[in-house]
Scaffold this motif. Structure first.
Motif, mmCIF file in Angstrom:
data_model
loop_
_atom_site.group_PDB
_atom_site.id
_atom_site.type_symbol
_atom_site.label_atom_id
_atom_site.label_comp_id
_atom_site.label_asym_id
_atom_site.label_seq_id
_atom_site.Cartn_x
_atom_site.Cartn_y
_atom_site.Cartn_z
ATOM 1 N N ALA A 169 -15.138 -42.906 12.067
ATOM 2 C CA ALA A 169 -16.245 -42.950 11.105
ATOM 3 C C ALA A 169 -16.150 -41.805 10.111
ATOM 4 O O ALA A 169 -16.398 -41.974 8.910
ATOM 5 N N ALA A 170 -15.764 -40.623 10.597
ATOM 6 C CA ALA A 170 -15.636 -39.471 9.699
ATOM 7 C C ALA A 170 -14.534 -39.691 8.678
ATOM 8 O O ALA A 170 -14.663 -39.312 7.510
ATOM 9 N N GLU A 171 -13.438 -40.318 9.093
ATOM 10 C CA GLU A 171 -12.341 -40.559 8.147
ATOM 11 C C GLU A 171 -12.717 -41.617 7.121
ATOM 12 O O GLU A 171 -12.305 -41.547 5.963
ATOM 13 N N LEU A 172 -13.511 -42.605 7.525
ATOM 14 C CA LEU A 172 -13.974 -43.602 6.563
ATOM 15 C C LEU A 172 -14.793 -42.952 5.459
ATOM 16 O O LEU A 172 -14.715 -43.341 4.294
ATOM 17 N N VAL A 173 -15.588 -41.942 5.815
ATOM 18 C CA VAL A 173 -16.363 -41.212 4.812
ATOM 19 C C VAL A 173 -15.450 -40.355 3.950
ATOM 20 O O VAL A 173 -15.554 -40.348 2.717
ATOM 21 N N ALA A 174 -14.520 -39.648 4.590
ATOM 22 C CA ALA A 174 -13.678 -38.691 3.868
ATOM 23 C C ALA A 174 -12.707 -39.373 2.928
ATOM 24 O O ALA A 174 -12.437 -38.881 1.834
ATOM 25 N N GLU A 175 -12.168 -40.525 3.334
ATOM 26 C CA GLU A 175 -11.050 -41.112 2.588
ATOM 27 C C GLU A 175 -11.333 -42.463 1.949
ATOM 28 O O GLU A 175 -10.619 -42.877 1.050
ATOM 29 N N HIS A 176 -12.372 -43.178 2.422
ATOM 30 C CA HIS A 176 -12.466 -44.589 2.057
ATOM 31 C C HIS A 176 -13.826 -45.018 1.521
ATOM 32 O O HIS A 176 -14.225 -46.176 1.675
ATOM 33 N N MET A 177 -14.556 -44.095 0.914
ATOM 34 C CA MET A 177 -15.752 -44.416 0.121
ATOM 35 C C MET A 177 -16.954 -44.881 0.939
ATOM 36 O O MET A 177 -17.929 -45.380 0.391
ATOM 37 N N VAL A 178 -16.920 -44.738 2.255
ATOM 38 C CA VAL A 178 -18.075 -45.105 3.083
ATOM 39 C C VAL A 178 -19.098 -43.974 3.031
ATOM 40 O O VAL A 178 -18.738 -42.797 3.072
ATOM 41 N N LEU B 221 -21.403 -28.863 2.369
ATOM 42 C CA LEU B 221 -22.039 -29.937 1.602
ATOM 43 C C LEU B 221 -21.151 -31.167 1.748
ATOM 44 O O LEU B 221 -19.977 -31.136 1.358
ATOM 45 N N VAL B 222 -21.688 -32.218 2.332
ATOM 46 C CA VAL B 222 -20.837 -33.356 2.695
ATOM 47 C C VAL B 222 -21.382 -34.653 2.121
ATOM 48 O O VAL B 222 -22.581 -34.866 2.026
ATOM 49 N N GLN B 223 -20.473 -35.512 1.726
ATOM 50 C CA GLN B 223 -20.737 -36.891 1.325
ATOM 51 C C GLN B 223 -19.421 -37.492 0.857
ATOM 52 O O GLN B 223 -18.431 -36.784 0.633
ATOM 53 N N CYS B 224 -19.391 -38.797 0.708
ATOM 54 C CA CYS B 224 -18.164 -39.491 0.318
ATOM 55 C C CYS B 224 -17.817 -39.234 -1.142
ATOM 56 O O CYS B 224 -18.591 -38.650 -1.904
ATOM 57 N N SER B 225 -16.660 -39.706 -1.530
ATOM 58 C CA SER B 225 -16.144 -39.491 -2.883
ATOM 59 C C SER B 225 -17.041 -40.141 -3.927
ATOM 60 O O SER B 225 -17.568 -41.232 -3.739
ATOM 61 N N GLY B 226 -17.197 -39.449 -5.047
ATOM 62 C CA GLY B 226 -17.923 -40.018 -6.174
ATOM 63 C C GLY B 226 -19.427 -39.928 -6.082
ATOM 64 O O GLY B 226 -20.140 -40.504 -6.915
ATOM 65 N N SER B 227 -19.949 -39.199 -5.093
ATOM 66 C CA SER B 227 -21.396 -39.151 -4.906
ATOM 67 C C SER B 227 -22.065 -38.031 -5.688
ATOM 68 O O SER B 227 -23.284 -37.883 -5.633
ATOM 69 N N GLY B 228 -21.298 -37.224 -6.412
ATOM 70 C CA GLY B 228 -21.893 -36.214 -7.275
ATOM 71 C C GLY B 228 -22.157 -34.883 -6.605
ATOM 72 O O GLY B 228 -23.098 -34.177 -6.979
ATOM 73 N N LYS B 229 -21.326 -34.508 -5.636
ATOM 74 C CA LYS B 229 -21.535 -33.222 -4.947
ATOM 75 C C LYS B 229 -21.317 -32.046 -5.903
ATOM 76 O O LYS B 229 -22.121 -31.110 -5.944
ATOM 77 N N SER B 230 -20.230 -32.084 -6.669
ATOM 78 C CA SER B 230 -19.955 -30.979 -7.599
ATOM 79 C C SER B 230 -21.022 -30.901 -8.684
ATOM 80 O O SER B 230 -21.421 -29.816 -9.104
ATOM 81 N N ARG B 231 -21.489 -32.065 -9.144
ATOM 82 C CA ARG B 231 -22.537 -32.063 -10.171
ATOM 83 C C ARG B 231 -23.844 -31.505 -9.600
ATOM 84 O O ARG B 231 -24.589 -30.798 -10.296
ATOM 85 N N LEU B 232 -24.139 -31.809 -8.335
ATOM 86 C CA LEU B 232 -25.307 -31.215 -7.684
ATOM 87 C C LEU B 232 -25.211 -29.694 -7.710
ATOM 88 O O LEU B 232 -26.196 -28.997 -8.009
ATOM 89 N N LEU B 233 -24.025 -29.169 -7.394
ATOM 90 C CA LEU B 233 -23.847 -27.717 -7.379
ATOM 91 C C LEU B 233 -23.970 -27.135 -8.783
ATOM 92 O O LEU B 233 -24.517 -26.040 -8.963
ATOM 93 N N LEU B 234 -23.477 -27.875 -9.777
ATOM 94 C CA LEU B 234 -23.619 -27.405 -11.159
ATOM 95 C C LEU B 234 -25.092 -27.306 -11.541
ATOM 96 O O LEU B 234 -25.522 -26.314 -12.143
#
Length: 887
Positions: A522-531, A227-240
């Motif tokens: 591009a992958a690092e921008l998603v992983a680390e920098h909110m893109v 399950l992938v997306q940038c920080s703060g996008s609600g991935k854990s809440r989706l799983l909850l």
């Protein structure tokens, strides 16, 4: 370092008889006299260039720049001079017995570091002078390059200082930030869940489809997805929320004390304790597969069915019942069998990057936990036909292809199943939470009166959940989000190349640009920098990523943009490098520069009106900031009379990928952003909505042609909406009404001469701006923007771009390439005759000075070349270009 948004500085200066108090108007002689007196009083030796300093040059010098004026000054001497120029409250000496430095201000922090440097015969580097508070200092000492970045010394020379800082107040310093982050994260779990796009149902159905696909078709390597997306996008809440529709075993590997949910200690112990004692990989796999079977049986036995799960819970049921659910030893596999079920049980590994740990302790038999889990899951499903335990791996800081690696990157790591198959199930890219909070706050379609937006703060709730939560718009929140853009708590001045992507993200969050889908960064921008990750190809080798419209995030970035020296020293050079490398494709560079000029004008208008970044400000104020300093042009002549008191708001630009409609204009206005049209849009390049009682907008056209004169009457008329927007999704009647409610701004960015005028034969004229002359731009920023503008698709431009980037950046390193060498050696790809254009602006200024030319400091590159051609000749002699091979 002073920030324009929040600092209104009042200065008192050297109290010497006969010296004017206004330092901005000091002459060369007055500056030299003050420096001489200071040097004599402190027994220092001045270098000769002091006589060349005057007026604002001296006033704007940073502490590190002041070190260049003296031959033998200590850092304390420099700080003494700086704080005489910029008086600030604070102690200049600190008690060595102090143990709590948490309340020190910037001045006291700098004196603390300077005293340590003097005691140990070290010299502070530019990075050290940029520390703003003790939190920055605590973050800095945690970096592996702290000694080199701060003092250009070996780590052993800084051990004492590092110990002092880490032991004195680190916990107290980080606590406010940690508390703030925890409040944000906990709030995201406890608030009512908004799912306007039915994202939870979509995810649950995808998991069921993957289970069926894996069971029925022997093509896939293991039963799991990422399950992938940038920080703060609600991935854990989706799983909850998904755990209320499917039974779920939640395992969080979080290692720090920040973040939410916390580490699942009991679950991790139940799954992995003692496995490292296995004699080989096969024994480890078999033992872990047995525990996975026990876990699925336990989940079906102890977790409530989805129909009876508590819908309002803010934690996973498996966490609430962890003592019972994770008592795997109580599950006797000889007596208890797997029930037959069509519904999978989710095995969620959150913060899963710990599974990638390659240390001997965490990776027995040369395989990390992720590889071993893959093999164990596969073995479990192959040995148990009723198995339905399906894993979901999620991690904010890991790249998309960390858990579902592409076959090109990782072919040997997977072995075929007994019945064939080595494909990986496609990761689930989570997009369903974007604008979920803002969804119910949007203005209804058909709205034309936008005056309600003047007092509304709803726009701050657009974007991902972490950004959009309705917290007050405060400095603390902007700092929190700025740190997220930079990649966490790493200092803004880190020399680590990876941190440069943080600078780039701070630029791109406000600009309408395109990030290359082919670039690994591009992958690092998603992983680390909110893109945001918008989509990935089936092989996970390419991905479409972009910043989306998030006003609160843009507001945080604007703080960095408007921090003295930050834009030209860090952000713009990194954008330049991204353009050169192809990481960022911006189309016409003139459009990129124009966006930045407009955003800085909006930022400055916010400062002048004491507003937060991105808030509504008078249209007149913004247009006045586009004028050259000292211009007498009345911008009201370019504004319809009914809109003289209207307001605008723009904190970022977005690329408009579809036709413009009046509803689109409303959507832009309610998010406080402007839009850049697609390429080849005739007449106009960008639009910013005007917040008024009727539909209205500001239309911009950008030109980067050096020889372009002022726009003709036909060109000005072509900017009217009835002409330029006739192919958009707006009716003819509405277009003719817009003609009466629009402002037309023509920006000639490439012009050599700076000026402005209102022109045209109509009652409402068009505003024309010539050159990079806007009063909102500082001189260093102008030079950096010129560097972006003057580029072209040629070898000369490619080399000069990199050379100029070093000139305006913080790195002073040798540069080996010289265009004159290219001209001598390489046939056909470059003209063999030397050109004045082979020199950067800085080098041209130096050549002008050598030839006794004055009035050169605000001239564009082509204007400097024109002066040199008149003085020296149309073509420079080879020796004129020698000596410029290093920056």
């Amino acid at each position: 370092m002073q920030t324009k948004f929040y600092s209104f500085l009042f200065f008192k200066f050297f109290a010497q008889e006969g010296i004017r108090a206004d330092i901005i108007k000091w002459t060369n002689g007055v500056v030299a006299r003050c420096l001489t007196d200071f040097a004599d009083g402190n027994k220092l030796k001045l270098r000769s260039p002091r006589m060349q300093l005057s007026d604002s040059d001296f006033f704007e010098m940073s502490p590190f720049s002041l070190t260049a004026l003296f031959e033998d000054s200590s850092d304390i001497d420099v700080l003494n001079l700086y704080y005489q120029i910029h008086p600030t409250e604070g102690r200049v000496s600190l008690d060595e017995s102090m143990t709590d430095f948490s309340n020190l201000n910037t001045k006291e922090i700098l004196y603390l570091v300077a005293a340590y440097a003097k005691k140990h015969s070290l010299r502070m580097q530019p990075t050290a002078y940029c520390i703003e508070d003790y939190a920055d200092l605590v973050s800095a000492v945690q970096m592996k390059n702290f000694a080199r970045n701060f003092f250009r010394c070996k780590p052993e020379n800084c051990v004492e200082l590092v110990d002092i800082i880490q032991n004195s107040g680190e916990k107290r310093i980080k606590e406010p930030i940690k508390d703030y982050e925890m409040k944000q994260l906990e709030a995201s779990f406890s608030r009512k869940y908004r799912d306007p796009w039915d994202g939870v149902d979509h995810f649950v159905q995808y998991v069921k489809d993957c289970c069926k696909e894996y069971r029925t078709r022997p093509l896939y390597f293991a039963p799991y997805i990422a399950l992938v997306q940038c920080s703060g996008s609600g991935k854990s809440r989706l799983l909850l929320e998904s755990s209320k529709k499917l039974r779920a075993l939640y395992v969080c590997f979080r290692t720090g004390t920040t973040g939410y949910p916390p580490r699942s200690t009991i679950a991790i112990s139940a799954l992995f304790d003692g496995l490292n004692r296995a004699k080989d990989e096969e024994a480890y796999k078999k033992a872990l597969a047995g525990r996975l079977k026990q876990a699925e049986i336990s989940a079906r036995k102890h977790l409530p069915t989805p129909e009876t799960a508590f819908a309002g819970g803010s934690t996973f049921e498996s966490e609430q019942l962890c003592e019972k659910v994770w008592d795997l030893e109580s599950i006797d596999l000889e007596k208890e069998k797997l029930p037959v079920s069509q519904d999978p049980v989710l095995l969620i590994f959150d913060e899963a990057r710990e599974l990638l740990n390659e240390s001997p302790k965490e990776a027995p038999f040369g395989l990390n936990k992720f590889r071993l889990i893959q093999k164990a899951l596969r073995a479990y499903w192959e040995d148990n036909k009723n198995a339905m335990l399906f894993a979901v791996l999620v991690d904010t800081s890991s790249k998309i292809n960390a858990f579902p690696p592409s076959s090109k990157v990782d072919p040997p790591a997977r072995q075929f199943r007994d019945d064939g198959g080595a494909l990986l199930l496609h990761p689930f890219v989570w997009r369903g939470s974007f604008d979920a909070i803002f969804h119910d706050l949007k203005l209804p379609d058909g709205t034309r009166d936008l005056t309600s937006l003047l007092t509304s703060s709803n726009y701050l709730q657009a974007g991902r959940p972490l950004v959009a939560l309705p917290f007050p718009d405060t400095n603390q929140q902007r700092d929190f989000l700025l740190r997220k853009l930079r990649g966490g708590f790493q200092g803004r001045d880190s020399m680590d190349p990876g941190r440069n992507l943080g600078y780039l993200s701070i630029m791109l969050v406000r600009l309408a640009t395109t990030i290359s889908c082919h670039c690994k960064a591009a992958a690092e921008l998603v992983a680390e920098h909110m893109v945001h990750l918008l989509a990935s190809d089936v092989l996970r080798e390419q991905m479409f990523v972009s910043h989306l419209v998030e006003p609160r995030l843009a507001s945080a970035a604007s703080v960095a943009w408007n921090t003295e020296g930050y834009l030209e020293q860090y952000l713009l050079p990194e954008l330049q490098r991204a353009l050169i490398s192809g990481l960022v494709s911006a189309g016409d560079r003139g459009e990129v520069v124009a966006q930045m000029v407009l955003l800085i004008a909006f930022d400055t208008a916010c400062i002048l009106n004491q507003k937060n970044p991105g808030e509504c400000v008078p249209l007149v104020t913004v247009l006045e900031q586009l004028l050259p300093e000292g211009s007498q042009v009345d911008v009201r002549n370019a504004i319809p009379h009914s809109l003289h008191d209207a307001s605008v708001a723009c904190g970022q630009f977005v690329q408009l990928a579809h036709q413009l409609s009046l509803n689109t204009n409303v959507q832009l206005a309610e998010r406080h952003c402007g839009a850049l049209f697609k390429a080849k849009q005739p007449g106009v390049d960008a639009v910013v909505p005007i917040i008024a009682s009727v539909s209205a907008m500001v239309l911009f056209q950008f030109k980067n042609l050096a020889k372009q004169g002022k726009a003709s009457a036909d060109q000005c008329s072509a900017m009217y909406p009835s002409v330029s927007l006739k192919d958009q999704k707006i009716s003819k009647e509405e277009l003719f009404e817009l003609d009466k409610k629009c402002v037309r701004v023509f920006m000639h960015l490439g012009a050599y001469e700076d000026s402005a005028e209102c022109s045209g034969e109509d009652s409402t004229k068009s505003l024309q701006i010539f050159g990079l002359s806007s009063r909102c731009l500082s001189e260093p920023v102008v030079r950096s923007l010129e560097m972006l503008l003057d580029a072209s698709n040629s070898i000369e431009s490619f080399v000069l771009d990199q050379k100029a980037a070093l000139e305006v950046g913080v790195s002073c390193i040798p540069f080996p390439d010289d265009i004159s060498d290219f001209r001598k050696i390489l046939p056909f790809v470059i003209d063999n005759k030397p050109q004045w254009s082979d020199l950067t602006v800085v080098e041209l200024q130096s050549k002008c000075k050598e030839n006794g030319l004055s009035g050169i400091w605000r001239l564009r590159k082509q204007a400097l070349i024109k002066k040199l051609m008149q003085e020296v000749g149309s073509e420079p002699r080879d020796k004129s270009l020698q000596g410029f091979g290093q920056v």
